[in-house]
Design a protein around this motif. Structure first.
Motif, PDB file in Angstrom:
ATOM      1  N   ALA A  61       0.828  -1.240   0.127  1.00 14.44           N
ATOM      2  CA  ALA A  61      -0.211   0.049   0.028  1.00 14.44           C
ATOM      3  C   ALA A  61       0.949   1.368  -0.032  1.00 14.44           C
ATOM      4  N   GLU A  62       1.793   1.395   0.766  1.00 12.41           N
ATOM      5  CA  GLU A  62       2.878   2.519   0.758  1.00 12.41           C
ATOM      6  C   GLU A  62       3.465   2.738  -0.586  1.00 12.41           C
ATOM      7  N   ALA A  63       3.888   1.396  -1.205  1.00 13.19           N
ATOM      8  CA  ALA A  63       4.566   1.452  -2.399  1.00 13.19           C
ATOM      9  C   ALA A  63       3.759   1.900  -3.377  1.00 13.19           C
ATOM     10  N   ALA A  64       2.259   1.753  -3.473  1.00 12.91           N
ATOM     11  CA  ALA A  64       1.429   2.082  -4.420  1.00 12.91           C
ATOM     12  C   ALA A  64       1.326   3.859  -4.322  1.00 12.91           C
ATOM     13  N   ALA A  65       1.183   4.208  -3.078  1.00 20.04           N
ATOM     14  CA  ALA A  65       0.788   5.533  -2.754  1.00 20.04           C
ATOM     15  C   ALA A  65       2.145   6.490  -2.907  1.00 20.04           C
ATOM     16  N   THR A  66       3.319   5.806  -2.643  1.00 22.50           N
ATOM     17  CA  THR A  66       4.427   6.488  -3.024  1.00 22.50           C
ATOM     18  C   THR A  66       4.632   6.707  -4.533  1.00 22.50           C
ATOM     19  N   LEU A  67       4.480   5.531  -5.555  1.00 24.37           N
ATOM     20  CA  LEU A  67       4.507   5.667  -6.856  1.00 24.37           C
ATOM     21  C   LEU A  67       3.394   6.702  -7.258  1.00 24.37           C
ATOM     22  N   ASP A  68       2.111   6.774  -6.956  1.00 28.73           N
ATOM     23  CA  ASP A  68       1.272   7.927  -7.561  1.00 28.73           C
ATOM     24  C   ASP A  68       1.725   9.146  -6.939  1.00 28.73           C
ATOM     25  N   LEU A  69       2.329   9.300  -5.880  1.00 29.82           N
ATOM     26  CA  LEU A  69       2.950  10.729  -5.582  1.00 29.82           C
ATOM     27  C   LEU A  69       4.058  10.937  -6.346  1.00 29.82           C
ATOM     28  N   LEU A  70       5.115  10.028  -6.710  1.00 31.93           N
ATOM     29  CA  LEU A  70       5.962  10.484  -7.745  1.00 31.93           C
ATOM     30  C   LEU A  70       5.725  10.633  -9.066  1.00 31.93           C
ATOM     31  N   ARG A  71       4.778  10.026  -9.424  1.00 34.38           N
ATOM     32  CA  ARG A  71       4.229  10.276 -10.889  1.00 34.38           C
ATOM     33  C   ARG A  71       3.744  11.661 -10.923  1.00 34.38           C
ATOM     34  N   GLY A  72       3.518  12.324  -9.930  1.00 33.64           N
ATOM     35  CA  GLY A  72       3.000  13.696 -10.029  1.00 33.64           C
ATOM     36  C   GLY A  72       4.218  14.708  -9.863  1.00 33.64           C
ATOM     37  N   LEU A  73       5.432  14.150  -9.707  1.00 33.89           N
ATOM     38  CA  LEU A  73       6.622  14.938  -9.912  1.00 33.89           C
ATOM     39  C   LEU A  73       7.136  15.262 -11.073  1.00 33.89           C
ATOM     40  N   GLY A  74       6.573  14.430 -12.038  1.00 38.58           N
ATOM     41  CA  GLY A  74       6.882  14.792 -13.346  1.00 38.58           C
ATOM     42  C   GLY A  74       8.312  14.498 -13.962  1.00 38.58           C
ATOM     43  N   ARG A  75       9.057  15.515 -14.449  1.00 40.63           N
ATOM     44  CA  ARG A  75      10.379  15.542 -14.951  1.00 40.63           C
ATOM     45  C   ARG A  75      11.347  14.858 -13.820  1.00 40.63           C
ATOM     46  N   ALA A  76      11.204  14.912 -12.800  1.00 44.95           N
ATOM     47  CA  ALA A  76      12.293  14.604 -11.561  1.00 44.95           C
ATOM     48  C   ALA A  76      12.061  12.994 -11.653  1.00 44.95           C
ATOM     49  N   TYR A  77      10.764  12.698 -11.605  1.00 49.56           N
ATOM     50  CA  TYR A  77      10.368  10.996 -11.739  1.00 49.56           C
ATOM     51  C   TYR A  77      11.002  10.597 -12.915  1.00 49.56           C
ATOM     52  N   ALA A  78      10.645  10.873 -14.208  1.00 42.87           N
ATOM     53  CA  ALA A  78      11.003  10.433 -15.248  1.00 42.87           C
ATOM     54  C   ALA A  78      12.540  10.412 -15.280  1.00 42.87           C
ATOM     55  N   ASP A  79      13.420  11.229 -14.984  1.00 44.96           N
ATOM     56  CA  ASP A  79      14.781  11.337 -14.655  1.00 44.96           C
ATOM     57  C   ASP A  79      15.443  10.016 -13.976  1.00 44.96           C
ATOM     58  N   GLU A  80      14.660   9.882 -12.704  1.00 45.28           N
ATOM     59  CA  GLU A  80      15.165   9.018 -11.987  1.00 45.28           C
ATOM     60  C   GLU A  80      14.872   7.519 -12.518  1.00 45.28           C
ATOM     61  N   LEU A  81      13.769   7.179 -13.283  1.00 44.12           N
ATOM     62  CA  LEU A  81      13.397   6.191 -13.960  1.00 44.12           C
ATOM     63  C   LEU A  81      14.312   5.831 -15.168  1.00 44.12           C
ATOM     64  N   GLU A  82      14.651   6.933 -15.785  1.00 46.21           N
ATOM     65  CA  GLU A  82      15.626   6.846 -16.854  1.00 46.21           C
ATOM     66  C   GLU A  82      17.182   6.332 -16.260  1.00 46.21           C
ATOM     67  N   ALA A  83      17.512   6.852 -15.134  1.00 49.44           N
ATOM     68  CA  ALA A  83      18.754   6.559 -14.651  1.00 49.44           C
ATOM     69  C   ALA A  83      18.766   5.275 -14.177  1.00 49.44           C
ATOM     70  N   LEU A  84      17.650   4.745 -13.560  1.00 45.31           N
ATOM     71  CA  LEU A  84      17.477   3.239 -13.166  1.00 45.31           C
ATOM     72  C   LEU A  84      17.486   2.513 -14.407  1.00 45.31           C
ATOM     73  N   ALA A  85      16.821   2.775 -15.420  1.00 43.65           N
ATOM     74  CA  ALA A  85      17.151   1.793 -16.570  1.00 43.65           C
ATOM     75  C   ALA A  85      18.221   1.900 -17.276  1.00 43.65           C
ATOM     76  N   ASP A  86      19.066   2.967 -16.961  1.00 41.65           N
ATOM     77  CA  ASP A  86      20.508   2.933 -17.635  1.00 41.65           C
ATOM     78  C   ASP A  86      21.514   2.276 -16.506  1.00 41.65           C
ATOM     79  N   SER A  87      21.296   2.013 -15.261  1.00 42.05           N
ATOM     80  CA  SER A  87      22.080   1.444 -14.520  1.00 42.05           C
ATOM     81  C   SER A  87      22.336  -0.088 -14.440  1.00 42.05           C
ATOM     82  N   ASP A  88      23.526  -0.480 -13.763  1.00 39.47           N
ATOM     83  CA  ASP A  88      23.709  -1.767 -13.976  1.00 39.47           C
ATOM     84  C   ASP A  88      24.766  -2.127 -12.892  1.00 39.47           C
ATOM     85  N   ILE A  89      24.604  -2.755 -11.858  1.00 39.71           N
ATOM     86  CA  ILE A  89      25.512  -2.821 -10.686  1.00 39.71           C
ATOM     87  C   ILE A  89      26.248  -4.187 -10.801  1.00 39.71           C
ATOM     88  N   THR A  90      25.928  -4.916 -11.780  1.00 39.60           N
ATOM     89  CA  THR A  90      26.582  -6.402 -11.783  1.00 39.60           C
ATOM     90  C   THR A  90      27.687  -6.284 -12.433  1.00 39.60           C
TER      91      THR A  90
END
Length: 90
Positions: A61-90
């Protein structure tokens, strides 16, 4: 801006007990779960991910609420998702 984004643990690494595959909004990445010791994480758990590390466990429930909040941040959220997609710690 740096954000912690909720993700669901989908698989534990068979070779390392501090690495798990976590799905964040459809993107799967290896994430270090070492900070969650001693309890760790298991598939189905939700975690808050920041720069390749699971910082804490959260409930669905907290995860869903947080994701809803983050979607509302717009560009900052999109930037974070892009950084995650480009990351690789292996």
């Amino acid at each position: 801006m740096c954000l912690g984004i909720p993700g669901e643990v989908v698989e534990l690494s068979p070779d390392r007990d501090d690495i798990a595959t976590v799905e964040v909004v459809g993107v799967r990445r290896a994430v270090n779960i070492g900070l969650l010791a001693p309890d760790g994480a298991k598939p189905g758990d939700w975690v808050l991910v920041h720069v390749g590390f699971a910082m804490s466990k959260i409930d669905e429930a907290e995860a869903a609420a947080t994701l809803d909040l983050l979607r509302g941040l717009g560009r900052a959220y999109a930037d974070e998702l892009e950084a995650l997609a480009d990351s690789d710690i292996t």
